[in-house]
Each structure stands twice: as structure tokens, then as C-alpha cells.
Design a protein around this motif. Structure first.
Motif, short mmCIF file in Angstrom:
data_model
loop_
_atom_site.label_atom_id
_atom_site.label_comp_id
_atom_site.label_asym_id
_atom_site.label_seq_id
_atom_site.Cartn_x
_atom_site.Cartn_y
_atom_site.Cartn_z
N ALA A 1 1.12 0.54 -6.78
CA ALA A 1 0.52 1.62 -7.56
C ALA A 1 0.71 1.39 -9.05
O ALA A 1 -0.06 1.90 -9.87
N ILE B 1 0.69 6.61 -7.24
CA ILE B 1 1.90 6.58 -6.40
C ILE B 1 1.83 7.69 -5.36
O ILE B 1 2.11 7.48 -4.18
N SER B 2 1.40 8.87 -5.79
CA SER B 2 1.39 10.01 -4.87
C SER B 2 0.38 9.83 -3.76
O SER B 2 0.53 10.38 -2.67
N LEU B 3 -0.68 9.06 -4.01
CA LEU B 3 -1.66 8.82 -2.96
C LEU B 3 -1.23 7.69 -2.02
O LEU B 3 -1.44 7.75 -0.82
N LEU B 4 -0.61 6.66 -2.61
CA LEU B 4 -0.32 5.45 -1.82
C LEU B 4 0.95 5.55 -0.99
O LEU B 4 0.99 5.05 0.13
N VAL B 5 1.99 6.18 -1.53
CA VAL B 5 3.27 6.17 -0.82
C VAL B 5 3.18 6.83 0.56
O VAL B 5 3.64 6.24 1.55
N PRO B 6 2.56 8.02 0.68
CA PRO B 6 2.48 8.60 2.02
C PRO B 6 1.72 7.71 2.99
O PRO B 6 2.11 7.59 4.16
N VAL B 7 0.64 7.08 2.51
CA VAL B 7 -0.15 6.21 3.39
C VAL B 7 0.69 5.02 3.86
O VAL B 7 0.74 4.70 5.06
N ALA B 8 1.39 4.38 2.92
CA ALA B 8 2.22 3.22 3.28
C ALA B 8 3.34 3.63 4.24
O ALA B 8 3.64 2.92 5.20
N LEU B 9 3.93 4.80 3.98
CA LEU B 9 5.01 5.27 4.87
C LEU B 9 4.50 5.50 6.28
O LEU B 9 5.14 5.09 7.26
N LEU B 10 3.34 6.14 6.38
CA LEU B 10 2.81 6.44 7.71
C LEU B 10 2.46 5.17 8.46
O LEU B 10 2.81 5.02 9.64
N VAL B 11 1.79 4.22 7.79
CA VAL B 11 1.42 2.98 8.46
C VAL B 11 2.69 2.22 8.88
O VAL B 11 2.77 1.69 10.00
N ALA C 1 2.28 -3.21 3.36
CA ALA C 1 3.55 -2.47 3.43
C ALA C 1 4.09 -2.47 4.87
O ALA C 1 5.29 -2.67 5.10
N ALA C 2 3.19 -2.27 5.83
CA ALA C 2 3.62 -2.23 7.23
C ALA C 2 4.12 -3.60 7.68
O ALA C 2 5.11 -3.71 8.41
N ALA D 1 -1.48 -0.55 2.42
CA ALA D 1 -0.72 0.02 3.53
C ALA D 1 -0.45 -1.05 4.59
O ALA D 1 0.65 -1.10 5.16
N LEU E 1 -2.80 10.24 9.25
CA LEU E 1 -3.15 9.20 8.27
C LEU E 1 -4.65 9.18 7.98
O LEU E 1 -5.08 9.07 6.83
N ALA F 1 4.48 0.10 -1.83
CA ALA F 1 3.41 0.99 -2.30
C ALA F 1 3.61 1.36 -3.76
O ALA F 1 2.66 1.41 -4.55
N LEU G 1 7.96 11.32 2.74
CA LEU G 1 6.74 11.77 3.41
C LEU G 1 6.38 13.19 2.99
O LEU G 1 5.21 13.55 2.92
N VAL H 1 11.15 1.05 6.68
CA VAL H 1 10.15 2.01 6.22
C VAL H 1 10.31 2.29 4.73
O VAL H 1 9.33 2.49 4.01
N GLN I 1 -6.41 10.72 5.03
CA GLN I 1 -5.80 10.46 3.72
C GLN I 1 -6.30 9.18 3.07
O GLN I 1 -6.08 8.95 1.89
N LEU J 1 2.01 17.71 -3.73
CA LEU J 1 0.65 17.58 -4.24
C LEU J 1 -0.21 18.77 -3.81
O LEU J 1 -1.02 19.29 -4.59
#
Lengths: 103, 251
Positions: free
Chosen positions: B239, A36-46, B211-212, B208, B195, B235, B100, B228, B198, B106
Motif C-alpha cells: 500500500a 492500507i485500510s482497503l488492502l490489509v483486510p483483504v490480505a488478512l482474509l486471503v 500475501a497469502a 492478496a 472477502l 499488504a 481484521l 497471517v 471487498q 472505516l
């Protein structure tokens, strides 16, 4: 209203930073938490990129923003510096609007 | 920062035995501080469009400065401003910003053993945990160098990012329409740059992308800011799927 959103956002972001320095690193060993911690930021940014490129209020549209964003993508792919990426994108969109007024 | 000046046991012991270690350290210190200032200057230049976009998006000078001083994490700040400029509610903006900002947590998990901060030090150091300070601290040869990199980068960026924001926010008032300068693509362009480092492997890209797509498809039907959040939900669901569906051969 705007102030409330700003302060809530600031507080939330700060508490996450504090939590990172406080929580035992074991938490990350849980594979679901890790994913979750890896995927959520990526999905949010895209999603942010897509929404800010194609939306005008509640309408979807393709306009001068798209060439700017594509140029940014190419610049990132070429590993150009951050400032160059942002500067080229803005310049591309600005020039596009000069050439095609109203886009 | 008290913890930044503490002697790290590994190096002080080495220095006592070998005078060369002091020379190595002073060279490393110079290079770390030089990098910190360089990154700070680049961030300042990026703070200018942030300030301009925030004011163009409807925030006043104080609100814009509050974001740079108190939130102090660029991606989240751009996200909040973007949601507001798109007509979203301040709370949808705050929720996006906080999600975000989760990546700073992390970084903190990995920084904690290097910084070894407690009490008040933890509360002050936490504010400096951002992409750049973490990236500069990771991968150093010693904890001492990591700590120096973290604090020097964090402080340099804090000062210069806020300065850049102030210049942009004040300048935007003088600018009738930020669209003329193409400033409305500065945020998506910056997000692409954030991005790229990452994402590794095809599965995260596929998720991603999905999701977009969900976010864009939802734009006409839900209040601004919500698309958003829907992407984040996609996501999370992805996951939680069984690991073999996600990891595949990509990693």
C-alpha cells in the motif's frame, strides 16, 4: 493467557469501532491511509483462508478441507446466500472424509 | 438508543407539508425492520458454527460467549479462534482479530455523519458497528432510514448472534469431533463470503495472493498465528508503494 488474549482482542476491536465514529472523516482522504485500510483486510482474509485450509500445526497438507473451500468459492461466485456457502463447504468436507477416511 | 428516535429535520418538515410522506415512511420502516430481522436470523444460524468451532478450538463456554458479547464482530472472532486452534498464542490471535476489525473503523467514518452521536451515545452505538449494520445503513434515501436500519440491524444481530453462539457452544460439548461435520472449513468458507464484496480490480487480488503465499510459505518456520501477521505486513508495504504501481488501469 487465553483470557488475556480475548480481552485484549475485544478491547482493541471496540476501540477501533469508537475511533471510527470519533475521528474526522478527513483522515481517510490521505491516499496511503486509504490504501492500507482497503488492502490489509483483504490480505488478512486471503491469508486466513490459505492458512486454515493448508496447515495442520506446522505442517502443510492438502486434505478434505480443500474441496470444501473450493465449493465455498464456487458458491460465493454464484452469489449464493451466506448460510448456503458455509453449509455446503462443511457438508462437502464431511462427505469427503466419509468417502476417504483419514483425509 | 436515543439518537435512533430523534426526528430527522428533513423528514419531519416534509411530513408536516405532505401527509403522504408519513405513509411512505411507515412502509419504509416496515421493510427496514423486516430486513433487520432477516439478517439477524441468518447471522444466528452462522453463530451456531462459531460457538461449536470456538469450543472445539479449546475455548470454554464463558470465553466463547465473551467473544460474541464483547468483541461482536464475526470475522475477528473466527480469526482469533482459528489462530488459537492452530496452536498460536492468544496475543497473535488478538492481533489478527484487531487488524481484521479495522474495517469497522472505516464503516464508522462513513456512519458518523448519519448517526450524529455524541458522548455516551457514541460509546454504545460503536459496539453495533459491524459489516451488516453498516451495509444496511448505507444507501438509504434519508438519514432517518439509515439510523433505523443501523440500530435495528445491529440490535437484531447482537441478540441473535449471541443466541446462536450459545447454542453452538453448548452443542459442541455433545459433539465428539467437529471434523466429522466438516466444521473446520466453516471459518475459511465464511471468510471467502466476507472477502468477495471487498475486492475490486486485479491489483488488490494480486497483492492478496502474494500475501497469502508468504503466509503459507512461512507456516513451517514461524510460530502459529505469525504467518497471517506477515500477510498483513506485505499488504502494508504494497500500500505504501507509489500509487501508479497499484491502481494501474484497474480502478
Amino acid at each position: 493467557m487465553i483470557w488475556a488474549g480475548i480481552l485484549v482482542g475485544c478491547l482493541g476491536c471496540y476501540l477501533l469501532k469508537v475511533a471510527g465514529l470519533s475521528v474526522p472523516a478527513r483522515v481517510l482522504e490521505n491516499p496511503k491511509v486509504r490504501r492500507i485500510s482497503l488492502l490489509v483486510p483483504v490480505a488478512l482474509l486471503v491469508a486466513l483462508i490459505a492458512v486454515q485450509t493448508f496447515s495442520e500445526g506446522k505442517d502443510l497438507m492438502i486434505d478434505a478441507r480443500l474441496p470444501g473451500v473450493l465449493v465455498a468459492g464456487a458458491a460465493v461466485w454464484r452469489k449464493w446466500p451466506f448460510l448456503v456457502v458455509v453449509g455446503l463447504a462443511a457438508a462437502t468436507t464431511a462427505c469427503w472424509r466419509l468417502v476417504f477416511p483419514g483425509s | 438508543m436515543s439518537s435512533g428516535s430523534e426526528q430527522s429535520p428533513d423528514l419531519s418538515a416534509a411530513g408536516a407539508l405532505d401527509p403522504g410522506a408519513d405513509r411512505i415512511w411507515s412502509a419504509e420502516r416496515r421493510s427496514v425492520i423486516g430486513d433487520a430481522i432477516g439478517v439477524g436470523v441468518a447471522t444466528a444460524a452462522y453463530g451456531v458454527p462459531f460457538g461449536a468451532i470456538a469450543v472445539a478450538g479449546g475455548l470454554n463456554l464463558w470465553q466463547t460467549m465473551a467473544l460474541s458479547l464483547l468483541m461482536f464482530t464475526g470475522g475477528s472472532q473466527f480469526a482469533l479462534v482459528g489462530v488459537l486452534a492452530g496452536g498460536g498464542s492468544p496475543f497473535a490471535g488478538a492481533a489478527t482479530a484487531v487488524m481484521l476489525g479495522a474495517r469497522n473503523m472505516l464503516y464508522g467514518l462513513r456512519l458518523a455523519p448519519m448517526l450524529r452521536v455524541r458522548g455516551l451515545g457514541r460509546w454504545t452505538s460503536a459496539h453495533l458497528v459491524i459489516d451488516e449494520s453498516a451495509a444496511m445503513a448505507f444507501g438509504r434515501r434519508t438519514e432517518r432510514a439509515s439510523r433505523l436500519a443501523f440500530y435495528s440491524t445491529g440490535l437484531s444481530i447482537f441478540v441473535l448472534w449471541n443466541l446462536g453462539t450459545l447454542v453452538g457452544a453448548v452443542g459442541a460439548d455433545a459433539l465428539s469431533d467437529p471434523k466429522v461435520l466438516g466444521l473446520d472449513v466453516a471459518a475459511p468458507a465464511a471468510f471467502i463470503a466476507l472477502l468477495a464484496p471487498q475486492v475490486r480490480g486485479r491489483a488488490p487480488w494480486a497483492i492478496a495472493g502474494l500475501a497469502a503465499l508468504v503466509a503459507v510459505a512461512a507456516i513451517p518456520f514461524v510460530p502459529a498465528g505469525v504467518p497471517v501477521l506477515l500477510a498483513a505486513a506485505v499488504a502494508v508495504v504494497a500500500a505504501l508503494l507509489p500509487a501508479h504501481l497499484l491502481d494501474g488501469r484497474d480502478r
